[in-house]
Design a protein around this motif. Structure first.
Motif, PDB file in Angstrom:
ATOM      1  N   LEU A 282       0.830  -1.195   0.000  1.00  0.00           N
ATOM      2  CA  LEU A 282       0.000   0.000   0.000  1.00  0.00           C
ATOM      3  C   LEU A 282       0.873   1.257   0.000  1.00  0.00           C
ATOM      4  O   LEU A 282       0.633   2.195  -0.767  1.00  0.00           O
ATOM      5  N   ALA A 283       1.914   1.263   0.827  1.00  0.00           N
ATOM      6  CA  ALA A 283       2.821   2.416   0.888  1.00  0.00           C
ATOM      7  C   ALA A 283       3.593   2.595  -0.420  1.00  0.00           C
ATOM      8  O   ALA A 283       3.751   3.717  -0.907  1.00  0.00           O
ATOM      9  N   LEU A 284       4.066   1.502  -1.007  1.00  0.00           N
ATOM     10  CA  LEU A 284       4.823   1.604  -2.260  1.00  0.00           C
ATOM     11  C   LEU A 284       3.952   2.055  -3.430  1.00  0.00           C
ATOM     12  O   LEU A 284       4.370   2.903  -4.227  1.00  0.00           O
ATOM     13  N   PHE A 285       2.750   1.505  -3.536  1.00  0.00           N
ATOM     14  CA  PHE A 285       1.879   1.919  -4.633  1.00  0.00           C
ATOM     15  C   PHE A 285       1.409   3.356  -4.435  1.00  0.00           C
ATOM     16  O   PHE A 285       1.262   4.104  -5.397  1.00  0.00           O
TER      17      PHE A 285
ATOM     18  N   ASP B  91       3.147   5.715  -2.920  1.00  0.00           N
ATOM     19  CA  ASP B  91       4.308   6.537  -3.265  1.00  0.00           C
ATOM     20  C   ASP B  91       4.504   6.577  -4.780  1.00  0.00           C
ATOM     21  O   ASP B  91       4.821   7.624  -5.347  1.00  0.00           O
ATOM     22  N   GLY B  92       4.297   5.458  -5.427  1.00  0.00           N
ATOM     23  CA  GLY B  92       4.427   5.421  -6.879  1.00  0.00           C
ATOM     24  C   GLY B  92       3.420   6.320  -7.580  1.00  0.00           C
ATOM     25  O   GLY B  92       3.690   6.849  -8.660  1.00  0.00           O
ATOM     26  N   ALA B  93       2.265   6.512  -6.963  1.00  0.00           N
ATOM     27  CA  ALA B  93       1.269   7.397  -7.563  1.00  0.00           C
ATOM     28  C   ALA B  93       1.759   8.844  -7.603  1.00  0.00           C
ATOM     29  O   ALA B  93       1.323   9.622  -8.452  1.00  0.00           O
ATOM     30  N   PHE B  94       2.659   9.199  -6.706  1.00  0.00           N
ATOM     31  CA  PHE B  94       3.192  10.560  -6.675  1.00  0.00           C
ATOM     32  C   PHE B  94       4.270  10.810  -7.727  1.00  0.00           C
ATOM     33  O   PHE B  94       4.731  11.938  -7.871  1.00  0.00           O
ATOM     34  N   ILE B  95       4.675   9.775  -8.454  1.00  0.00           N
ATOM     35  CA  ILE B  95       5.701   9.962  -9.475  1.00  0.00           C
ATOM     36  C   ILE B  95       5.223  10.941 -10.547  1.00  0.00           C
ATOM     37  O   ILE B  95       6.011  11.657 -11.141  1.00  0.00           O
TER      38      ILE B  95
ATOM     39  N   ALA C 111       4.265  16.574   0.703  1.00  0.00           N
ATOM     40  CA  ALA C 111       3.491  15.344   0.533  1.00  0.00           C
ATOM     41  C   ALA C 111       4.323  14.271  -0.162  1.00  0.00           C
ATOM     42  O   ALA C 111       4.259  13.091   0.186  1.00  0.00           O
ATOM     43  N   LEU C 112       5.111  14.682  -1.142  1.00  0.00           N
ATOM     44  CA  LEU C 112       5.983  13.747  -1.844  1.00  0.00           C
ATOM     45  C   LEU C 112       7.017  13.161  -0.888  1.00  0.00           C
ATOM     46  O   LEU C 112       7.256  11.956  -0.872  1.00  0.00           O
ATOM     47  N   PHE C 113       7.608  14.012  -0.062  1.00  0.00           N
ATOM     48  CA  PHE C 113       8.596  13.566   0.919  1.00  0.00           C
ATOM     49  C   PHE C 113       7.958  12.610   1.927  1.00  0.00           C
ATOM     50  O   PHE C 113       8.531  11.563   2.257  1.00  0.00           O
ATOM     51  N   ALA C 114       6.757  12.939   2.409  1.00  0.00           N
ATOM     52  CA  ALA C 114       6.063  12.077   3.377  1.00  0.00           C
ATOM     53  C   ALA C 114       5.754  10.711   2.769  1.00  0.00           C
ATOM     54  O   ALA C 114       5.899   9.680   3.438  1.00  0.00           O
ATOM     55  N   ALA C 115       5.340  10.696   1.512  1.00  0.00           N
ATOM     56  CA  ALA C 115       5.058   9.417   0.846  1.00  0.00           C
ATOM     57  C   ALA C 115       6.328   8.597   0.678  1.00  0.00           C
ATOM     58  O   ALA C 115       6.313   7.380   0.869  1.00  0.00           O
ATOM     59  N   ASP C 116       7.442   9.260   0.348  1.00  0.00           N
ATOM     60  CA  ASP C 116       8.725   8.562   0.227  1.00  0.00           C
ATOM     61  C   ASP C 116       9.147   7.961   1.565  1.00  0.00           C
ATOM     62  O   ASP C 116       9.568   6.803   1.632  1.00  0.00           O
ATOM     63  N   VAL C 117       9.027   8.744   2.628  1.00  0.00           N
ATOM     64  CA  VAL C 117       9.415   8.274   3.964  1.00  0.00           C
ATOM     65  C   VAL C 117       8.534   7.097   4.394  1.00  0.00           C
ATOM     66  O   VAL C 117       9.032   6.097   4.928  1.00  0.00           O
ATOM     67  N   ALA C 118       7.231   7.206   4.162  1.00  0.00           N
ATOM     68  CA  ALA C 118       6.318   6.115   4.533  1.00  0.00           C
ATOM     69  C   ALA C 118       6.650   4.835   3.768  1.00  0.00           C
ATOM     70  O   ALA C 118       6.654   3.743   4.346  1.00  0.00           O
ATOM     71  N   ALA C 119       6.950   4.960   2.478  1.00  0.00           N
ATOM     72  CA  ALA C 119       7.278   3.782   1.675  1.00  0.00           C
ATOM     73  C   ALA C 119       8.587   3.145   2.148  1.00  0.00           C
ATOM     74  O   ALA C 119       8.678   1.925   2.292  1.00  0.00           O
ATOM     75  N   ILE C 120       9.594   3.967   2.386  1.00  0.00           N
ATOM     76  CA  ILE C 120      10.883   3.439   2.856  1.00  0.00           C
ATOM     77  C   ILE C 120      10.720   2.782   4.220  1.00  0.00           C
ATOM     78  O   ILE C 120      11.240   1.683   4.456  1.00  0.00           O
TER      79      ILE C 120
END
Length: 158
Positions: free
Chosen positions: A106-109, A111-115, A128-137
């Motif tokens: 869920l976190a990776l997909f 984060d991928g949506a923010f590409i 928001a992009l940074f938060a999504a990256d941090v959550a995915a990592i």
């Protein structure tokens, strides 16, 4: 050798348990395939929009690039489902709820949506992009530690 029954157990059912060694032996081929496909996509993905006033409407290279993206997306979804079932078994073996196996995906997909952010004209802020990256990592690091490195209940009690 991977029989049909073993393949079904590992990648298509969430019932049962697997130990660390089985988890890694089953996860590494799927992760390697997805990693290779991701590297190919990063190498060929378009860097920006096309200007149709200068470029031809139909470009074979662009069509092939997006055909690969469709195949890559399908492989990512199938690979994620396979890894989810494997992870659910591993979490159950460690005494954790199996539904947690879906969190890294869920976190990776997400984060991928923010590409697509560069093409969103400022609709998605850098925070928001940074938060999504941090959550995915964080989700991936947690998955590797909890599913790949932590001992199962049987190993702890021995």
């Amino acid at each position: 050798m991977l029989t049909r029954e073993r393949f079904t157990f590992l990648y298509r059912q969430d019932e049962g348990r697997v130990d660390r060694a089985t988890f890694w032996r089953a996860a590494l081929p799927v992760l390697a395939m997805l990693g290779a496909m991701t590297a190919i996509w990063l190498a060929i993905m378009p860097q920006g929009g096309r200007d149709l006033t200068r470029d031809a409407f139909f470009d074979g290279k662009v069509a092939a690039t997006y055909a690969y993206l469709l195949a890559f997306t399908l492989a990512a979804l199938i690979g994620s489902a396979m890894l989810y079932f494997l992870a659910a078994k591993r979490l159950r073996d460690a005494g954790r709820p199996s539904w947690l196996a879906g969190l890294p995906f869920l976190a990776l997909f997400g984060d991928g949506a923010f590409i697509g952010r560069p093409r969103a004209d400022g609709a998605i802020g850098p925070g928001a992009l940074f938060a999504a990256d941090v959550a995915a990592i964080a989700a991936v690091v947690w998955a590797v530690i909890d599913m790949g490195l932590r001992k199962s209940r049987q190993e702890i009690s021995s």
